[in-house]
Design a protein around this motif. Structure first.
Motif, mmCIF file in Angstrom:
data_model
loop_
_atom_site.group_PDB
_atom_site.id
_atom_site.type_symbol
_atom_site.label_atom_id
_atom_site.label_comp_id
_atom_site.label_asym_id
_atom_site.label_seq_id
_atom_site.Cartn_x
_atom_site.Cartn_y
_atom_site.Cartn_z
ATOM 1 N N UNK A 125 0.829 -1.202 0.000
ATOM 2 C CA UNK A 125 0.000 0.000 0.000
ATOM 3 C C UNK A 125 0.866 1.255 0.000
ATOM 4 N N UNK A 126 2.035 1.196 0.636
ATOM 5 C CA UNK A 126 2.928 2.358 0.641
ATOM 6 C C UNK A 126 3.456 2.659 -0.755
ATOM 7 N N UNK A 127 3.683 1.611 -1.562
ATOM 8 C CA UNK A 127 4.164 1.819 -2.929
ATOM 9 C C UNK A 127 3.058 2.409 -3.808
ATOM 10 N N UNK A 128 1.806 2.079 -3.495
ATOM 11 C CA UNK A 128 0.688 2.616 -4.262
ATOM 12 C C UNK A 128 0.668 4.141 -4.204
ATOM 13 N N UNK A 129 1.051 4.695 -3.058
ATOM 14 C CA UNK A 129 0.994 6.144 -2.891
ATOM 15 C C UNK A 129 2.300 6.843 -3.273
ATOM 16 N N UNK A 130 3.283 6.067 -3.677
ATOM 17 C CA UNK A 130 4.522 6.667 -4.180
ATOM 18 C C UNK A 130 4.349 6.897 -5.685
ATOM 19 N N UNK A 131 3.506 7.870 -6.015
ATOM 20 C CA UNK A 131 3.090 8.058 -7.409
ATOM 21 C C UNK A 131 4.234 8.488 -8.325
ATOM 22 N N UNK A 132 5.275 9.085 -7.767
ATOM 23 C CA UNK A 132 6.418 9.479 -8.595
ATOM 24 C C UNK A 132 7.074 8.248 -9.230
ATOM 25 N N UNK A 133 6.939 7.096 -8.574
ATOM 26 C CA UNK A 133 7.486 5.842 -9.109
ATOM 27 C C UNK A 133 6.395 5.011 -9.777
ATOM 28 N N UNK A 134 5.222 4.889 -9.118
ATOM 29 C CA UNK A 134 4.167 4.026 -9.631
ATOM 30 C C UNK A 134 3.568 4.528 -10.935
ATOM 31 N N UNK A 135 3.335 5.820 -11.051
ATOM 32 C CA UNK A 135 2.694 6.349 -12.259
ATOM 33 C C UNK A 135 3.492 6.037 -13.528
ATOM 34 N N UNK A 136 4.817 6.246 -13.547
ATOM 35 C CA UNK A 136 5.580 5.877 -14.754
ATOM 36 C C UNK A 136 5.521 4.381 -15.066
ATOM 37 N N UNK A 137 5.512 3.538 -14.016
ATOM 38 C CA UNK A 137 5.432 2.091 -14.247
ATOM 39 C C UNK A 137 4.106 1.732 -14.903
ATOM 40 N N UNK A 138 3.010 2.239 -14.350
ATOM 41 C CA UNK A 138 1.683 1.956 -14.899
ATOM 42 C C UNK A 138 1.556 2.524 -16.305
ATOM 43 N N UNK A 139 2.094 3.711 -16.525
ATOM 44 C CA UNK A 139 2.035 4.329 -17.857
ATOM 45 C C UNK A 139 2.740 3.460 -18.892
ATOM 46 N N UNK A 140 3.879 2.903 -18.528
ATOM 47 C CA UNK A 140 4.623 2.043 -19.450
ATOM 48 C C UNK A 140 3.871 0.745 -19.734
ATOM 49 N N UNK A 141 3.319 0.137 -18.678
ATOM 50 C CA UNK A 141 2.613 -1.135 -18.858
ATOM 51 C C UNK A 141 1.361 -0.942 -19.714
ATOM 52 N N UNK A 142 0.703 0.202 -19.584
ATOM 53 C CA UNK A 142 -0.505 0.475 -20.379
ATOM 54 C C UNK A 142 -0.214 0.430 -21.878
ATOM 55 N N UNK A 143 1.018 0.719 -22.267
ATOM 56 C CA UNK A 143 1.375 0.756 -23.682
ATOM 57 C C UNK A 143 1.690 -0.630 -24.247
ATOM 58 N N UNK A 144 1.771 -1.621 -23.352
ATOM 59 C CA UNK A 144 2.090 -2.986 -23.776
ATOM 60 C C UNK A 144 0.832 -3.677 -24.271
ATOM 61 N N UNK A 145 0.944 -4.388 -25.392
ATOM 62 C CA UNK A 145 -0.228 -5.032 -25.988
ATOM 63 C C UNK A 145 -0.179 -6.559 -25.948
ATOM 64 N N UNK A 146 0.894 -7.134 -25.427
ATOM 65 C CA UNK A 146 1.034 -8.591 -25.495
ATOM 66 C C UNK A 146 0.621 -9.305 -24.205
ATOM 67 N N UNK A 147 0.317 -8.567 -23.146
ATOM 68 C CA UNK A 147 -0.071 -9.219 -21.887
ATOM 69 C C UNK A 147 -1.546 -9.607 -21.901
ATOM 70 N N UNK A 148 -1.840 -10.819 -21.467
ATOM 71 C CA UNK A 148 -3.228 -11.260 -21.337
ATOM 72 C C UNK A 148 -3.805 -10.890 -19.983
ATOM 73 N N UNK A 149 -2.933 -10.799 -18.974
ATOM 74 C CA UNK A 149 -3.439 -10.491 -17.637
ATOM 75 C C UNK A 149 -2.361 -9.818 -16.801
ATOM 76 N N UNK A 150 -2.819 -8.959 -15.904
ATOM 77 C CA UNK A 150 -1.969 -8.365 -14.872
ATOM 78 C C UNK A 150 -2.607 -8.711 -13.529
ATOM 79 N N UNK A 151 -1.863 -9.400 -12.681
ATOM 80 C CA UNK A 151 -2.354 -9.790 -11.370
ATOM 81 C C UNK A 151 -1.544 -9.032 -10.321
ATOM 82 N N UNK A 152 -2.223 -8.257 -9.498
ATOM 83 C CA UNK A 152 -1.562 -7.460 -8.478
ATOM 84 C C UNK A 152 -1.709 -8.150 -7.128
ATOM 85 N N UNK A 153 -0.575 -8.439 -6.483
ATOM 86 C CA UNK A 153 -0.589 -8.957 -5.115
ATOM 87 C C UNK A 153 -0.521 -7.749 -4.195
ATOM 88 N N UNK A 154 -1.676 -7.333 -3.719
ATOM 89 C CA UNK A 154 -1.772 -6.086 -2.953
ATOM 90 C C UNK A 154 -1.706 -6.389 -1.465
#
Length: 276
Positions: free
Chosen positions: A50-79
């Motif tokens: 949960x602490x990493x979720x609010x570290x948006x300076x790091x999380x936002x770029x990661x999510x932005x990059x993954x959104x551009x990927x088209x070959x993944x069938x699923x993303x599973x988050x262990x929260x």
């Protein structure tokens, strides 16, 4: 000088593309992965506190990059790291932006009542469930993934990579997903350099793990234990044995005794050595 050496039993896939055109390389890499994904189900597992979720300076770029990927069938988050329903709702909303018509997104709420009830049932049978943390989260979520039977290749990386680029994800998955290869496991790593502090990181590996494993290897040789010497030599071939990035086939993953408490990265390497 660009690194190209191969040493020992572990194949090194060096980033030689960096001396050429990076964008051309990325396009060709993802084109191959999209082709593989027509025949294989590719899954990304993200252990996220949960602490990493609010570290948006790091999380936002990661999510932005993954959104551009088209070959993944699923993303599973262990929260993990919280039992607060509001925090879980925020995580579902945040990671929901990764969902597309082709890609499913699911969250496994480690601190939630359903998973905790499963842990309680296991404990009642006098079986250990480990300690709260990354290992336990990955252990439980892999069980969930295997239960779905929807993944052929599973990749995992942390959510605190400040220099994240989707080239890292593509290079992590491609060796295992490529049908022309015979790799069942891939260990990734990235340069431990701080872009803000302009300093070299990776101190635990450089100052402790490397000399410690070297010593164990030398002692094993001196004491006449060639199997142990070979085992520690194998561990020493990995530049960053503590790196949290790896991928593997689901077939191999089902046979791994995944660590549910501490030492996930090193124990996974040991399991791969034993199984492969």
């Amino acid at each position: 000088m660009t690194e190209f050496h191969q040493d020992g039993m572990v194949t090194n896939l060096h980033s030689l593309y960096e001396i050429f055109d990076r964008e051309t390389y990325l396009y060709a890499l993802e084109e191959k992965l999209e082709d593989y994904s027509r025949h294989l189900h590719l899954c990304l597992l993200l252990p996220c506190l949960v602490t990493e979720l609010y570290n948006r300076a790091v999380m936002d770029p990661i999510v932005k990059q993954i959104r551009q990927v088209r070959y993944l069938d699923s993303v599973i988050v262990a929260f993990g790291g919280t039992s607060d329903p509001e925090e879980f709702a925020k995580a579902k909303e945040y990671f929901g932006r990764l969902e597309t018509d082709r890609r499913k997104v699911r969250l496994v709420w480690i601190g939630g009542p359903n998973v905790q009830q499963v842990f309680q049932i296991i404990r009642q049978r006098e079986l250990p469930v480990g300690e709260p943390g990354k290992g336990q989260s990955v252990w439980m979520t892999l069980g969930y993934i295997f239960g779905l039977e929807e993944a052929d290749v599973i990749a995992l990386h942390d959510c605190d990579i400040v220099t994240y680029d989707r080239v890292l994800l593509g290079r992590l998955i491609e060796p295992v997903a490529n049908p022309n290869n015979d790799f069942e496991f891939c260990k990734g790593y990235y340069a431990r350099v701080s872009p803000t502090e302009r300093s070299m990181k990776g101190r635990v590996t450089r100052l402790f793990v490397a000399p410690f494993v070297d010593t164990l290897r030398d002692v094993s040789r001196t004491m006449g234990y060639p199997d142990l010497e070979k085992f520690f030599s194998y561990h020493r071939m990995f530049k960053y044995p503590l790196a949290g990035e790896f991928s593997f086939t689901a077939r191999l993953g089902r046979g791994l005794n995944v660590s549910y408490d501490w030492g996930l990265e090193v124990s996974t390497l040991s399991e791969v050595y034993d199984r492969v």
